[in-house]
Motif scaffolding. Structure first.
Motif, mmCIF file in Angstrom:
data_model
loop_
_atom_site.group_PDB
_atom_site.id
_atom_site.type_symbol
_atom_site.label_atom_id
_atom_site.label_comp_id
_atom_site.label_asym_id
_atom_site.label_seq_id
_atom_site.Cartn_x
_atom_site.Cartn_y
_atom_site.Cartn_z
ATOM 1 N N ASN A 45 0.816 -1.210 0.000
ATOM 2 C CA ASN A 45 0.000 0.000 0.000
ATOM 3 C C ASN A 45 0.850 1.260 0.000
ATOM 4 O OD1 ASN A 45 -2.811 1.201 0.366
ATOM 5 N ND2 ASN A 45 -1.706 2.126 2.065
ATOM 6 N N ASN A 46 1.933 1.277 0.757
ATOM 7 C CA ASN A 46 2.771 2.477 0.866
ATOM 8 C C ASN A 46 3.933 2.482 -0.112
ATOM 9 O OD1 ASN A 46 1.066 2.895 3.045
ATOM 10 N ND2 ASN A 46 2.683 3.648 4.384
ATOM 11 N N PHE A 47 4.101 1.424 -0.865
ATOM 12 C CA PHE A 47 5.276 1.280 -1.718
ATOM 13 C C PHE A 47 5.311 2.335 -2.820
ATOM 14 C CE2 PHE A 47 8.594 -0.874 -4.065
ATOM 15 C CZ PHE A 47 9.271 -1.585 -3.086
ATOM 16 N N ILE A 51 8.137 5.184 -3.529
ATOM 17 C CA ILE A 51 8.875 5.175 -4.794
ATOM 18 C C ILE A 51 8.785 6.536 -5.474
ATOM 19 C CG2 ILE A 51 8.862 4.261 -7.149
ATOM 20 C CD1 ILE A 51 10.223 2.425 -5.189
ATOM 21 N N MET A 52 7.605 7.144 -5.480
ATOM 22 C CA MET A 52 7.441 8.435 -6.149
ATOM 23 C C MET A 52 8.280 9.526 -5.481
ATOM 24 S SD MET A 52 5.765 7.773 -8.734
ATOM 25 C CE MET A 52 4.833 6.367 -9.326
ATOM 26 N N LEU A 53 8.405 9.490 -4.160
ATOM 27 C CA LEU A 53 9.255 10.467 -3.479
ATOM 28 C C LEU A 53 10.733 10.179 -3.750
ATOM 29 C CD1 LEU A 53 7.500 10.946 -0.014
ATOM 30 C CD2 LEU A 53 7.287 12.317 -2.094
ATOM 31 N N SER A 54 11.105 8.904 -3.785
ATOM 32 C CA SER A 54 12.496 8.547 -4.085
ATOM 33 C C SER A 54 12.869 8.918 -5.514
ATOM 34 C CB SER A 54 12.713 7.034 -3.876
ATOM 35 O OG SER A 54 12.491 6.672 -2.536
ATOM 36 N N ALA A 55 11.904 8.842 -6.430
ATOM 37 C CA ALA A 55 12.161 9.117 -7.850
ATOM 38 C C ALA A 55 11.870 10.567 -8.221
ATOM 39 C CB ALA A 55 11.311 8.192 -8.712
ATOM 40 N N GLY A 198 7.981 -1.069 6.796
ATOM 41 C CA GLY A 198 8.909 -1.718 5.876
ATOM 42 C C GLY A 198 8.861 -1.150 4.476
ATOM 43 N N ALA A 199 7.705 -0.587 4.080
ATOM 44 C CA ALA A 199 7.583 -0.004 2.736
ATOM 45 C C ALA A 199 8.581 1.125 2.543
ATOM 46 C CB ALA A 199 6.160 0.501 2.512
ATOM 47 N N GLY A 200 8.823 1.907 3.595
ATOM 48 C CA GLY A 200 9.751 3.033 3.471
ATOM 49 C C GLY A 200 11.161 2.583 3.146
ATOM 50 N N ILE A 201 11.684 1.649 3.958
ATOM 51 C CA ILE A 201 13.068 1.241 3.756
ATOM 52 C C ILE A 201 13.216 0.359 2.520
ATOM 53 C CG2 ILE A 201 12.785 -0.699 5.360
ATOM 54 C CD1 ILE A 201 15.998 1.361 4.748
ATOM 55 N N PHE A 202 12.296 -0.587 2.302
ATOM 56 C CA PHE A 202 12.412 -1.475 1.144
ATOM 57 C C PHE A 202 12.122 -0.735 -0.161
ATOM 58 C CE2 PHE A 202 11.457 -4.797 4.435
ATOM 59 C CZ PHE A 202 12.708 -5.373 4.385
ATOM 60 N N GLY A 203 11.191 0.229 -0.125
ATOM 61 C CA GLY A 203 10.895 0.997 -1.322
ATOM 62 C C GLY A 203 12.074 1.844 -1.758
ATOM 63 N N SER A 204 12.634 2.612 -0.812
ATOM 64 C CA SER A 204 13.767 3.467 -1.161
ATOM 65 C C SER A 204 14.999 2.646 -1.513
ATOM 66 C CB SER A 204 14.082 4.424 -0.003
ATOM 67 O OG SER A 204 14.313 3.705 1.200
ATOM 68 N N LEU A 205 15.218 1.529 -0.804
ATOM 69 C CA LEU A 205 16.374 0.679 -1.098
ATOM 70 C C LEU A 205 16.259 0.019 -2.471
ATOM 71 C CD1 LEU A 205 17.423 -1.268 2.135
ATOM 72 C CD2 LEU A 205 18.870 0.153 0.668
ATOM 73 N N SER A 206 15.049 -0.448 -2.815
ATOM 74 C CA SER A 206 14.885 -1.106 -4.112
ATOM 75 C C SER A 206 15.107 -0.130 -5.252
ATOM 76 C CB SER A 206 13.492 -1.732 -4.209
ATOM 77 O OG SER A 206 12.481 -0.741 -4.132
ATOM 78 N N TYR A 207 14.605 1.108 -5.101
ATOM 79 C CA TYR A 207 14.815 2.095 -6.164
ATOM 80 C C TYR A 207 16.290 2.462 -6.272
ATOM 81 C CZ TYR A 207 14.150 6.143 -9.144
ATOM 82 O OH TYR A 207 14.222 7.027 -10.193
ATOM 83 N N LEU A 208 16.923 2.673 -5.108
ATOM 84 C CA LEU A 208 18.351 2.991 -5.104
ATOM 85 C C LEU A 208 19.158 1.847 -5.696
ATOM 86 C CD1 LEU A 208 20.789 4.743 -4.185
ATOM 87 C CD2 LEU A 208 20.610 3.598 -1.963
ATOM 88 N N GLY A 209 18.855 0.601 -5.288
ATOM 89 C CA GLY A 209 19.636 -0.540 -5.744
ATOM 90 C C GLY A 209 19.493 -0.805 -7.234
ATOM 91 N N LEU A 210 18.273 -0.718 -7.752
ATOM 92 C CA LEU A 210 18.059 -0.999 -9.177
ATOM 93 C C LEU A 210 18.696 0.070 -10.059
ATOM 94 C CD1 LEU A 210 14.374 -2.302 -9.107
ATOM 95 C CD2 LEU A 210 16.437 -3.627 -9.576
ATOM 96 N N THR A 211 18.580 1.333 -9.661
ATOM 97 C CA THR A 211 19.219 2.387 -10.459
ATOM 98 C C THR A 211 20.738 2.320 -10.318
ATOM 99 O OG1 THR A 211 18.852 3.929 -8.610
ATOM 100 C CG2 THR A 211 17.250 3.955 -10.394
ATOM 101 N N ARG A 333 18.847 10.058 -4.061
ATOM 102 C CA ARG A 333 18.334 8.729 -3.735
ATOM 103 C C ARG A 333 18.893 8.245 -2.397
ATOM 104 N NH1 ARG A 333 20.296 6.725 -9.553
ATOM 105 N NH2 ARG A 333 18.970 8.080 -10.831
ATOM 106 N N TRP A 334 20.178 8.514 -2.136
ATOM 107 C CA TRP A 334 20.769 8.118 -0.862
ATOM 108 C C TRP A 334 20.121 8.881 0.289
ATOM 109 C CZ3 TRP A 334 23.589 4.306 0.997
ATOM 110 C CH2 TRP A 334 24.311 3.498 0.104
ATOM 111 N N TYR A 335 19.867 10.154 0.090
ATOM 112 C CA TYR A 335 19.183 10.926 1.140
ATOM 113 C C TYR A 335 17.845 10.274 1.487
ATOM 114 C CZ TYR A 335 22.430 14.832 0.210
ATOM 115 O OH TYR A 335 23.541 15.627 0.060
ATOM 116 N N GLN A 336 17.058 9.924 0.478
ATOM 117 C CA GLN A 336 15.749 9.331 0.718
ATOM 118 C C GLN A 336 15.882 7.980 1.434
ATOM 119 O OE1 GLN A 336 12.762 10.489 0.357
ATOM 120 N NE2 GLN A 336 13.094 12.333 -0.841
ATOM 121 N N MET A 337 16.838 7.183 1.032
ATOM 122 C CA MET A 337 17.018 5.867 1.652
ATOM 123 C C MET A 337 17.433 6.000 3.114
ATOM 124 S SD MET A 337 19.165 3.316 2.781
ATOM 125 C CE MET A 337 20.782 3.803 2.181
#
Length: 451
Positions: A45-47, A51-55, A198-211, A333-337
Motif C-alpha cells: 500500500n505504501n510502496f 517510490i514516487m518520493l524517491s524518484a 517496511g515499505a519506506g526502507i524497502f521501497g527506497s532501497l529497491s529504487y536505489l539498488g536498481l538504479t 536517492r541516498w538521502y531518501q534511503m
C-alpha cells in the motif's frame, strides 16, 4: 487490565445479545496467513508513495532533459549535439549557484499527498458504499497506472498525474485496510503497521539498488509493477476472508463480535453500528471532546512532519556536493534511503524508549530544518557525510514522533473512544506534509534564482 476489560465486554455483550458470535477460525495456519497477508498489504500500500518520493528528482530531471533536447532541435542544431547536451542536463543549473530543476520536488510531494488528504477527510461520507473487493481492485489499478504513467510520461503534467494515481492508491488503501482489520483478530493491526514501516526502507532501497545496478529510472518504475500484482495475491489469495465480510456486495455493517476485539466498528467509515443493543456511534459532542483531548499530540505531530518533509522535498535537492563520486541524482536517492532507514528503526522503538512529550521531537526537528536551511543558503557544510548523519537523525525523530503519538493516544483513550481518536489523529501527519509542500515550492524557487 486489558484482559479484565475484554472479559467485562464479553459478559455485557452476551447479556445484551443472548447468543454467541459467529465462529472465526483461529488455526495456526490461518493466523499466519492473515498476519503475512496484512504485512504485505501494508508494504504494497505504501510502496508506490515511497517510490514516487524517491524518484522525484529523476522524474523532474527527465522532463528537463526532454525540454533541453526539444529547444536545441527547434534551433536547427544537429541531433548529435542535442543528445550530447541532454545527457549533461543533470549538471545544468540555468545560471543559478545551485544545481536545480525548474520545478521543486515538493511538486511531486503535493501530488503524492493531497489526494490522500482529501480521501481521509471525505471517506466517512462514502467509503461504506463500496464493497471491499471493489476498493482493493481500484487500489491495484491506480497503483499499476501510476508506475506506467510516470514511466512513459513526456511532460511534467503527465508525470504529476501518475503521482496522483499513486496517492489515490495509497490513501484509499489505508482507509480500506484499516477498516478491514475490524473483521479480523486484533493481532493483524500490528502486522499492518510493520508492513507500512517496511515499505519506506524497502521501497527506497529497491529504487536505489536498481538504479545503482544500471537500470534507468523508467525501467526501474516498470519493474515496480510487481507490487500491484503482489497486492492482488496478498488480498485475494493469502488472506482468509471471514464469511461476513462485504466482498462484492454492500450490506450494513452489523456489529459482529470477533474473538480478540473489544468492539466491531471499522476504523474509518461504515454504516450505523451496534454492539449488542447499544449504539456504538459517538455523538458530535463526544467526538469534539475526544478531538480536544488528542490535539496535544496531533499539533506536535503535524509540526514534526512539516519540518521533516520541508527538509526532504525543499532542501534535499539543494544539498548537492560536487566533491563526491555520487551524481546529483544518486545523492538524492541516498538521502531518501537514509531518511527511511531512520524512520524504520524509530518506529520499532516505542517499547524500548516511550516518549510522552511529542513537542520535544517537534522542537528538535525544527532545529534540523533551520540548520539545513542555513547550510543551503551559506553553503558552509564541507562534506556530504555530515548531511547523511543529520538525515538519519531526522528520520529517527520523524518515526519516533509518529509511533509515540499513536501509542500515547491508544494508552490514554477509553475503550469506547479509542478508535475514533486513532482515526482522527491520522490526519495530523498528512496535514503537516501537505503544508510543507506548499511552503517548499516558493523556497525552492527563491534558492534556484540566486546567482
Amino acid at each position: 487490565m486489558h484482559e479484565v476489560n475484554r472479559r467485562r465486554h464479553s459478559e455485557s455483550t452476551s447479556e445484551d445479545e443472548g447468543e454467541s458470535p459467529p465462529p472465526v477460525p483461529r488455526s495456526s495456519s490461518i493466523q499466519w496467513r492473515n498476519a503475512a497477508g496484512f504485512w504485505l498489504l501494508g508494504l504494497c500500500n505504501n510502496f508506490a508513495y515511497v517510490i514516487m518520493l524517491s524518484a522525484a528528482h529523476d522524474i523532474l530531471q527527465k522532463q528537463e532533459t526532454n525540454k533541453t533536447a526539444l529547444v536545441l532541435l527547434d534551433s536547427n542544431d544537429e541531433l548529435e549535439k542535442a543528445m550530447t547536451l541532454s545527457l549533461k542536463a543533470e549538471h545544468l543549473s540555468n545560471g543559478s549557484r545551485y544545481d536545480c530543476n525548474s520545478v521543486s520536488t515538493a511538486a511531486i510531494l503535493l501530488a503524492d499527498i493531497l489526494p490522500t488528504l482529501i480521501i481521509k477527510f471525505t471517506a466517512p461520507f462514502y467509503i461504506h458504499l463500496l464493497p471491499y473487493h471493489f476498493r482493493v481492485v481500484l487500489c491495484i489499478l491506480t497503483a499499476a497506472g501510476s508506475f506506467l504513467i510516470v514511466s512513459f510520461s513526456s511532460g511534467i503534467a503527465m508525470s504529476l498525474i501518475g503521482v496522483v494515481f499513486a496517492s489515490v492508491s495509497s490513501g484509499l488503501g489505508e482507509v480500506t485496510f484499516l477498516s478491514l482489520t475490524s473483521f479480523f483478530h486484533s493481532d493483524v493491526v500490528s502486522w499492518w503497521s510493520s508492513g507500512t514501516g517496511g515499505a519506506g526502507i524497502f521501497g527506497s532501497l529497491s529504487y536505489l539498488g536498481l538504479t545503482w545496478a544500471g537500470l534507468s529510472p523508467q525501467n526501474t518504475l516498470l519493474v515496480m509493477l510487481i507490487i500491484p500484482v503482489l497486492l492482488l495475491v496478498s488480498y485475494f489469495c493469502l488472506l482468509v476472508h471471514p464469511p461476513f465480510l462485504p466482498k462484492w456486495r454492500r450490506y450494513p455493517a452489523a456489529a459482529v463480535q470477533v474473538p480478540g476485539r473489544q468492539d466491531q466498528r471499522p476504523l474509518i467509515g461504515g454504516a450505523t453500528c451496534r454492539v449488542g443493543k447499544r449504539a456504538c456511534n459517538l455523538t458530535l459532542s463526544e467526538k469534539w471532546r475526544v478531538l480536544q483531548g488528542v490535539l496535544k499530540y496531533m499539533i506536535p505531530l503535524s509540526l514534526v512532519y512539516f519540518a521533516e518533509y520541508f527538509i526532504n522535498q525543499g532542501l534535499f535537492e539543494l544539498l548537492y556536493f560536487k566533491n563526491t563520486i555520487l551524481t546529483h541524482a544518486e545523492q538524492y536517492r541516498w538521502y531518501q534511503m537514509l531518511y527511511q532507514a531512520g524512520v524504520f528503526v524509530s518506529r520499532s522503538s516505542v517499547r524500548c524508549l516511550p516518549i510522552k512529550r511529542i513537542w520535544i521531537l517537534a522542537f528538535l526537528q525544527f532545529v534540523n530544518m533551520f540548520f539545513l536551511l542555513a547550510a543551503v543558503y551559506f553553503l558552509f557544510l564541507p562534506s556530504i557525510y555530515i548531511v547523511m548523519v543529520i538525515i538519519v537523525y531526522e528520520g529517527l525523530l520523524g518515526g519516533a514522533g509518529y509511533v509515540n503519538t499513536f501509542n500515547n493516544i491508544a494508552m490514554e483513550s477509553s475503550d469506547e473512544h479509542r478508535e475514533f481518536a486513532m482515526s482522527a489523529a491520522c490526519i495530523a501527519d498528512t496535514l503537516g506534509i501537505s503544508l510543507s509542500g506548499v511552503v517548499a515550492i516558493p523556497v525552492h524557487g527563491y534558492f534556484c534564482g540566486l546567482l
